[in-house]
Design an enzyme around this catalytic site. Structure first.
Site, mmCIF file in Angstrom:
data_model
loop_
_atom_site.group_PDB
_atom_site.id
_atom_site.type_symbol
_atom_site.label_atom_id
_atom_site.label_comp_id
_atom_site.label_asym_id
_atom_site.label_seq_id
_atom_site.Cartn_x
_atom_site.Cartn_y
_atom_site.Cartn_z
ATOM 1 N N ASP A 228 -17.707 -5.630 21.619
ATOM 2 C CA ASP A 228 -17.408 -7.061 21.723
ATOM 3 C C ASP A 228 -16.749 -7.569 20.434
ATOM 4 O OD1 ASP A 228 -18.066 -9.562 23.369
ATOM 5 O OD2 ASP A 228 -18.941 -10.107 21.430
ATOM 6 N N GLU A 252 -12.844 -4.943 22.217
ATOM 7 C CA GLU A 252 -12.319 -6.173 22.811
ATOM 8 C C GLU A 252 -11.504 -6.929 21.764
ATOM 9 O OE1 GLU A 252 -13.491 -10.558 24.435
ATOM 10 O OE2 GLU A 252 -14.542 -9.563 22.803
HETATM 11 C C1 ABC Z 1 -20.392 -20.297 26.172
HETATM 12 C C2 ABC Z 1 -20.078 -21.015 27.455
HETATM 13 C C3 ABC Z 1 -18.610 -21.383 27.522
HETATM 14 C C4 ABC Z 1 -18.247 -22.222 26.303
HETATM 15 C C5 ABC Z 1 -18.605 -21.441 25.042
HETATM 16 C C6 ABC Z 1 -18.359 -22.259 23.784
HETATM 17 O O1 ABC Z 1 -20.000 -21.082 25.058
HETATM 18 O O2 ABC Z 1 -20.435 -20.171 28.543
HETATM 19 O O3 ABC Z 1 -18.365 -22.117 28.710
HETATM 20 O O4 ABC Z 1 -16.856 -22.491 26.325
HETATM 21 C C7 ABC Z 1 -20.678 -15.098 25.222
HETATM 22 C C8 ABC Z 1 -20.940 -15.556 26.633
HETATM 23 C C9 ABC Z 1 -20.186 -16.848 26.923
HETATM 24 C C10 ABC Z 1 -20.478 -17.902 25.878
HETATM 25 C C11 ABC Z 1 -20.145 -17.311 24.491
HETATM 26 C C12 ABC Z 1 -20.420 -18.290 23.352
HETATM 27 O O5 ABC Z 1 -20.944 -16.139 24.287
HETATM 28 O O6 ABC Z 1 -20.526 -14.549 27.522
HETATM 29 O O7 ABC Z 1 -20.556 -17.333 28.212
HETATM 30 O O8 ABC Z 1 -19.679 -19.048 26.136
HETATM 31 O O9 ABC Z 1 -21.745 -18.660 23.341
HETATM 32 C C13 ABC Z 1 -16.494 -12.006 23.859
HETATM 33 C C14 ABC Z 1 -17.228 -11.686 25.167
HETATM 34 C C15 ABC Z 1 -17.846 -12.947 25.710
HETATM 35 C C16 ABC Z 1 -18.970 -13.375 24.767
HETATM 36 C C17 ABC Z 1 -18.581 -13.295 23.361
HETATM 37 C C18 ABC Z 1 -19.549 -13.725 22.357
HETATM 38 C C19 ABC Z 1 -17.409 -12.704 22.948
HETATM 39 O O10 ABC Z 1 -16.406 -10.990 26.025
HETATM 40 O O11 ABC Z 1 -18.384 -12.790 27.010
HETATM 41 O O12 ABC Z 1 -19.306 -14.759 25.122
HETATM 42 O O13 ABC Z 1 -20.362 -12.562 22.088
HETATM 43 C C20 ABC Z 1 -12.685 -15.313 21.681
HETATM 44 C C21 ABC Z 1 -13.067 -13.958 21.099
HETATM 45 C C22 ABC Z 1 -13.533 -12.986 22.185
HETATM 46 C C23 ABC Z 1 -14.676 -13.618 22.996
HETATM 47 C C24 ABC Z 1 -14.122 -14.911 23.601
HETATM 48 C C25 ABC Z 1 -15.187 -15.625 24.434
HETATM 49 O O14 ABC Z 1 -13.711 -15.800 22.529
HETATM 50 O O15 ABC Z 1 -11.967 -13.428 20.390
HETATM 51 O O16 ABC Z 1 -14.004 -11.820 21.545
HETATM 52 N N1 ABC Z 1 -15.203 -12.722 24.063
HETATM 53 C C26 ABC Z 1 -7.720 -17.115 22.190
HETATM 54 C C27 ABC Z 1 -8.175 -16.346 20.979
HETATM 55 C C28 ABC Z 1 -9.268 -15.361 21.381
HETATM 56 C C29 ABC Z 1 -10.426 -16.118 22.013
HETATM 57 C C30 ABC Z 1 -9.884 -16.841 23.244
HETATM 58 C C31 ABC Z 1 -10.966 -17.618 23.970
HETATM 59 O O17 ABC Z 1 -8.839 -17.737 22.826
HETATM 60 O O18 ABC Z 1 -7.084 -15.663 20.389
HETATM 61 O O19 ABC Z 1 -9.733 -14.678 20.249
HETATM 62 O O20 ABC Z 1 -11.452 -15.190 22.408
HETATM 63 O O21 ABC Z 1 -11.485 -18.576 23.150
HETATM 64 C C32 ABC Z 1 -3.393 -15.694 24.952
HETATM 65 C C33 ABC Z 1 -3.439 -15.331 23.494
HETATM 66 C C34 ABC Z 1 -4.897 -15.122 23.096
HETATM 67 C C35 ABC Z 1 -5.686 -16.401 23.394
HETATM 68 C C36 ABC Z 1 -5.549 -16.716 24.870
HETATM 69 C C37 ABC Z 1 -6.366 -17.948 25.276
HETATM 70 O O22 ABC Z 1 -4.175 -16.878 25.197
HETATM 71 O O23 ABC Z 1 -2.692 -14.136 23.274
HETATM 72 O O24 ABC Z 1 -4.994 -14.804 21.730
HETATM 73 O O25 ABC Z 1 -7.098 -16.185 23.082
HETATM 74 O O26 ABC Z 1 -2.058 -15.951 25.310
#
Ligand code: ABC
Ligand code: CA
Length: 493
Positions: A228, A252
């Protein structure tokens, strides 16, 4: 992933060598011959096989025993491996986002999550998988722990040593995604529940974190890891992690830029293929297939081993494939066909086989039990058939050859993509149920003029012309998997 650091490699090589001699540890070369079924442990099956109500933000009752009891269902679709949710102990509280049913809110890396079962249950799942010739991948987080407070008021004393002090974590700050230093050292979430960002520069702390995962690998015979938040950990510390765990890691790196993501590849590790995912969503949802074909060749040149990448159509963070506007089961089948023959390891997210259609988190995390685990479902059967064809194809030149070959696009239009891989030529389309009477003229293929080829999905045949060109007749929008008739074995008798 993660290697540009010879000193660290030398330091950890002894550990890795020791682990690779253990019975189950699997290398990237072994993983690239597999296909993976992604399971959210809490949502897949209960121990008793019951169907409790599922409040989407709370624990719903799925367990490791539940998974073990349903391995026939998973293996019946043809999968070789499962990827399960993080296994460690999480915060218990109910938060603004509900409970830690997904497993990413760890607060004790040395203890298992009791909601998912006991140490014996996890061992038993691992043993049973291995006795079936299947493999176990666990999801792991080393970037952060979780606290039921905002970043300014975290109670560090609840964490086990050496994590029970503010110095075990970076100073709180929100992430600026335009600044990689901030991505690595600030906190992914600062409001409640916050995700205290592990201070990887603190040797005792980071080594304890990494060793906790190496212990899980040894204790439970883990074959591979989905790491992750990999892009939030500096690369030198990812290298340390990789060496310590000694098994294949897929990281990831949630980013659409293939140049950036390719920087995370390493000898025993790959990444989840987000760049391809963005291209394939666009192409299958009505965009031009040239976008997908360009991404395929870009990745083939950027990655050392494009076949070790983990490819997917959706996951627990993204809207389900079936939730996308204009989608239908014909597009689902085409996309699944693409996934199964593209370069890389196919990863199917549980529920795809029943056309679950939840969109954003948490709606894309439905309980599977209302499906009745129906093995007659259209996509369940399609996936099973694709696995059989993949087995046939990879057996023709020998597995080692097949999985070293990359898939190569040989022609695209706005509606069709043709790609070859070893002995197979696949034609997929985005027209969906509306179908079309126009077929696709494959401009070139690996076949020779005069060869008779057969589509293993319909048993239709075609004769190949000059330069390997041939007519892949329209099939109501469905995909085709062409192979020379002499290679078809007992298919299409
Ligand atoms: C909870 C709620 C959500 C709420 C959030 C604040 O809190 O459920 O509704 O919005 C876990 C849970 C989630 C939980 C989170 C936070 O924890 O599963 O339900 O959300 O409490 C991983 C996992 C994910 C996990 C975590 C945390 C990380 O797969 O399931 O969440 O351990 C970033 C991280 C990525 C992470 C993701 C959730 O956030 O990098 O590792 N996933 C841009 C950024 C990304 C970013 C993404 C989303 O936005 O660059 O880094 O991901 O915020 C493309 C670009 C990308 C861009 C996208 C949107 O567009 O190329 O770079 O991504 O074109
Ligand atoms: Ca970090």
């Amino acid at each position: 992933m993660f290697f540009n650091c010879p000193a660290l490699i030398a330091r950890y090589v002894a550990v890795a060598a020791a682990i690779f001699t253990s019975a189950n540890a699997k290398t990237a070369a072994e993983w690239r011959e597999m296909s993976i079924y992604q399971v959210l442990t809490d949502r897949f099956a209960t121990t008793e096989g019951l169907s409790p109500d599922c409040q989407i933000n709370n624990y719903c009752g799925g367990t490791w025993k539940g998974i073990e009891n349903k391995l026939d269902y998973i293996q019946g679709m043809g999968f070789d491996a499962i990827w399960i949710s993080p296994v460690i102990h999480n915060i218990e509280e109910s938060t603004q986002w509900g409970q830690a049913y997904h497993g990413y809110w760890g607060n004790d890396p040395f203890t298992l999550n009791p909601h998912f079962g006991t140490t014996d249950d996890l061992k038993s799942l691992s043993d049973t998988l291995h006795s079936r010739g299947m493999s176990l991948m666990i999801d792991v987080v080393v970037n952060h722990l979780a606290a039921n407070q905002a970043s300014g008021s975290v109670d560090y004393s609840v964490f086990p040593a050496p994590f029970n002090a503010a110095s075990a974590f970076h100073t709180p700050c929100g992430i600026d995604y335009d600044n990689q230093g901030s991505v690595e050292n600030c906190w992914l979430v600062t409001d409640t529940p916050s995700l205290p960002d592990v201070n990887s520069e603190n040797g005792d702390v980071y080594t304890a974190m990494v060793n906790s995962v190496a212990d899980l690998v040894k204790t439970y015979g883990i074959d591979g890891i989905r790491l992750d938040t990999a892009k939030h950990v500096p690369k030198e510390y990812l290298a340390q992690f990789q060496e310590a765990v000694g098994v294949y890691v897929t990281g990831e790196v949630l980013d659409g830029n293939p140049d950036f993501v390719a920087g995370y590849e390493g000898p025993q590790s790959s990444v989840l293929n987000y760049p391809l995912w963005y291209a394939l969503i666009e192409s299958f949802m009505g965009g031009d297939f040239s976008r997908l074909s360009t991404m395929m060749s870009t990745e083939a040149s950027l990655f050392t081993d494009v076949n070790a990448l983990a490819n997917f159509l959706d996951n627990h963070d993204q809207p389900r494939f079936a939730s996308r506007e204009g989608n239908d089961v014909v597009r689902d089948r085409n996309a699944a066909t693409f996934l199964m023959f593209a370069s890389g390891i196919p990863v199917v997210y549980y529920g795809f086989e029943h056309r679950f259609s939840g969109a954003a988190d948490p709606h894309n995390r439905e309980a599977l039990w209302p499906s009745g685990y129906n093995t007659d479902a259209e996509l369940y059967k399609h996936i099973a058939l694709l696995h059989q064809i993949r087995d046939l194809a990879s057996g023709i030149g020998g597995n080692a050859d097949y999985f070293a070959w990359g898939a190569e696009a040989v022609g695209t239009t706005s509606q069709y993509l043709a790609m070859k891989r070893g002995p197979v030529l696949v034609v997929v389309s985005n027209v969906g149920e509306q179908g079309t009477t126009d077929g696709f003229s494959v401009p070139a293929s690996q076949f020779d003029s005069g060869d008779v080829v057969v589509d293993l999905l319909t048993c239709t045949t075609a004769t190949v012309g000059d330069g390997g060109a041939f007519e892949s007749a329209a099939n109501n929008g469905e995909s085709r998997v062409w192979i020379r008739t002499q290679d078809k074995g007992s298919y299409c008798p």
